[in-house]
Write a protein that holds these residues in place. Sequence first.
Motif, short mmCIF file in Angstrom:
data_model
loop_
_atom_site.label_atom_id
_atom_site.label_comp_id
_atom_site.label_asym_id
_atom_site.label_seq_id
_atom_site.Cartn_x
_atom_site.Cartn_y
_atom_site.Cartn_z
N PRO A 230 28.15 26.83 2.97
CA PRO A 230 28.21 28.15 2.50
C PRO A 230 29.79 28.53 2.23
CG PRO A 230 27.06 27.62 4.75
CD PRO A 230 27.35 26.43 4.19
N ILE A 231 29.93 29.65 1.10
CA ILE A 231 31.45 29.55 0.87
C ILE A 231 32.19 31.05 1.31
CG2 ILE A 231 33.41 30.08 -0.98
CD1 ILE A 231 31.39 26.86 -0.93
N TYR A 232 33.28 31.44 1.83
CA TYR A 232 33.85 32.39 2.34
C TYR A 232 34.84 32.65 1.34
CZ TYR A 232 30.85 32.54 6.36
OH TYR A 232 29.44 32.79 7.43
N ALA A 233 34.69 33.68 0.46
CA ALA A 233 36.10 33.98 -0.31
C ALA A 233 37.41 34.71 0.85
CB ALA A 233 35.79 35.44 -1.16
N ILE A 234 38.62 33.74 0.52
CA ILE A 234 39.45 34.39 1.38
C ILE A 234 40.66 34.81 -0.32
CG2 ILE A 234 40.41 32.88 1.67
CD1 ILE A 234 41.77 33.63 4.64
N GLY A 235 41.91 36.44 0.93
CA GLY A 235 42.96 36.38 -0.35
C GLY A 235 42.59 37.41 -0.94
N GLY A 236 43.51 38.28 -0.32
CA GLY A 236 43.49 40.13 -1.40
C GLY A 236 41.73 40.29 -0.90
N ILE A 237 41.05 40.19 0.02
CA ILE A 237 39.93 40.77 -0.12
C ILE A 237 39.84 42.24 0.76
CG2 ILE A 237 37.49 40.97 1.00
CD1 ILE A 237 37.57 38.36 -1.46
N LYS A 238 39.51 43.31 -0.22
CA LYS A 238 39.35 44.68 -0.11
C LYS A 238 38.70 45.47 0.28
CE LYS A 238 44.02 44.80 0.21
NZ LYS A 238 45.16 43.94 1.71
N PRO A 239 37.92 46.74 0.46
CA PRO A 239 36.61 47.40 0.29
C PRO A 239 36.68 47.14 -0.93
CG PRO A 239 37.97 48.54 2.30
CD PRO A 239 38.60 47.17 1.27
N GLU A 240 37.79 47.79 -1.87
CA GLU A 240 37.14 48.02 -3.85
C GLU A 240 37.26 46.41 -4.24
OE1 GLU A 240 39.80 49.24 -1.30
OE2 GLU A 240 41.37 48.56 -2.76
N ASN A 241 36.77 45.42 -4.11
CA ASN A 241 36.62 43.93 -4.10
C ASN A 241 35.17 43.71 -4.28
OD1 ASN A 241 38.24 42.92 -2.48
ND2 ASN A 241 39.91 42.05 -4.06
N ILE A 242 34.71 44.20 -2.43
CA ILE A 242 33.94 43.36 -1.91
C ILE A 242 32.66 43.07 -2.80
CG2 ILE A 242 32.34 43.18 0.03
CD1 ILE A 242 34.77 43.89 1.77
N THR A 243 32.71 44.36 -3.17
CA THR A 243 31.36 43.90 -4.56
C THR A 243 30.98 42.87 -5.59
OG1 THR A 243 31.04 46.78 -3.90
CG2 THR A 243 29.83 45.75 -6.01
N ASP A 244 32.62 43.36 -5.96
CA ASP A 244 32.33 42.04 -6.93
C ASP A 244 32.39 40.84 -6.46
OD1 ASP A 244 31.67 43.97 -8.77
OD2 ASP A 244 35.28 44.18 -9.82
N THR A 245 33.19 40.90 -5.57
CA THR A 245 33.29 39.31 -4.34
C THR A 245 31.92 39.08 -4.01
OG1 THR A 245 35.77 39.80 -4.27
CG2 THR A 245 34.45 38.12 -2.79
N ARG A 246 31.20 39.96 -3.71
CA ARG A 246 30.02 39.05 -3.45
C ARG A 246 28.54 38.50 -4.79
NH1 ARG A 246 26.55 43.33 -0.76
NH2 ARG A 246 24.68 41.98 -0.49
N ARG A 247 28.75 39.04 -5.69
CA ARG A 247 28.25 39.26 -6.49
C ARG A 247 28.43 37.24 -7.32
NH1 ARG A 247 29.77 44.19 -9.91
NH2 ARG A 247 28.34 45.26 -8.63
N THR A 248 29.56 36.84 -6.57
CA THR A 248 29.57 35.54 -7.00
C THR A 248 28.84 34.55 -6.90
OG1 THR A 248 31.26 34.93 -5.06
CG2 THR A 248 32.26 35.97 -7.78
N GLY A 249 27.89 34.81 -5.30
CA GLY A 249 26.72 33.69 -4.54
C GLY A 249 27.71 33.73 -3.09
N VAL A 250 29.09 34.34 -2.97
CA VAL A 250 29.40 33.84 -1.51
C VAL A 250 29.24 33.95 -0.32
CG1 VAL A 250 32.19 33.75 -2.36
CG2 VAL A 250 31.39 36.18 -1.72
N ARG A 251 28.71 33.19 1.13
CA ARG A 251 28.18 33.53 1.92
C ARG A 251 28.65 34.82 2.61
NH1 ARG A 251 26.16 35.42 5.14
NH2 ARG A 251 25.61 34.30 7.74
N GLY A 252 30.26 35.10 2.35
CA GLY A 252 30.52 36.09 3.40
C GLY A 252 32.20 36.32 2.83
N VAL A 253 32.87 37.07 4.01
CA VAL A 253 34.10 36.97 3.22
C VAL A 253 35.55 36.58 4.39
CG1 VAL A 253 33.92 38.44 0.99
CG2 VAL A 253 34.44 39.61 3.65
#
Length: 208
Positions: free
Chosen positions: A160-183
């Motif tokens: 499972p991969i979690y994205a980190i660094g500059g995660i904000k409400p505005e970019n969560i939808t795009d971030t999730r589309r990469t298939g990450v487990r979470g943020v």
Amino acid sequence: MPTPDFDLYLVTARNQTHGRDLLWVLEAALAGGVEAIQLREKDLGGRELFFLAESARKLTQRYHARLLINDRIDIALAVDADGVHLSTASIPIESARVLLGRQRLVGASTHSLEEAAEAVRNGADFILFGPVYFTASKAPHGSPQGLATLKKIVEKISLPIYAIGGIKPENITDTRRTGVRGVALISAVMSAADPKDATKKILKLLKR
Ligand code: TZP
């Protein structure tokens, strides 16, 4: 092997709360639904960190949330935390596992495909990858990795991969589309005017 059961991983930074008590911010985030917290107060000595971790443990238990301790396996064991979070400068993952056993989580921070692959080989349970977007605290360490690199990590790494660094409400939808487990994030909750509302908003976007 334990597997993370959370979508949002809140990382602490008591110097980013605009002077509010860290435990107050954590309780607000927990009331907003945060499911996992990494206590990351690297400048604190063992004694202060222990007492802070003990309070964070009581809070997270009350809200049925996970608590992981950055780097300090001794503190994680002493307060019966759910696991530790390790960086490439920490004790090796295999050695941490020996001390922690199979039931507790071991998260690993990584900044490249090579580091992520090594964390898999060494037995991490989940991976943080970043910084994905620009973030002031990591700016001295180079430019953001971006979504294309994050997507490559998600495709190539079996954990499972979690994205980190500059995660904000505005970019969560795009971030999730990469298939990450979470943020995972710091400032979007720690520095929010209303950490409870900020958490709720982020979780709504994550669970959409
Ligand atoms: N590791 C990679 S980026 C980062 C860490 C600890 C900082 C994340 O902070 P923010 O405020 O969520 O961008």
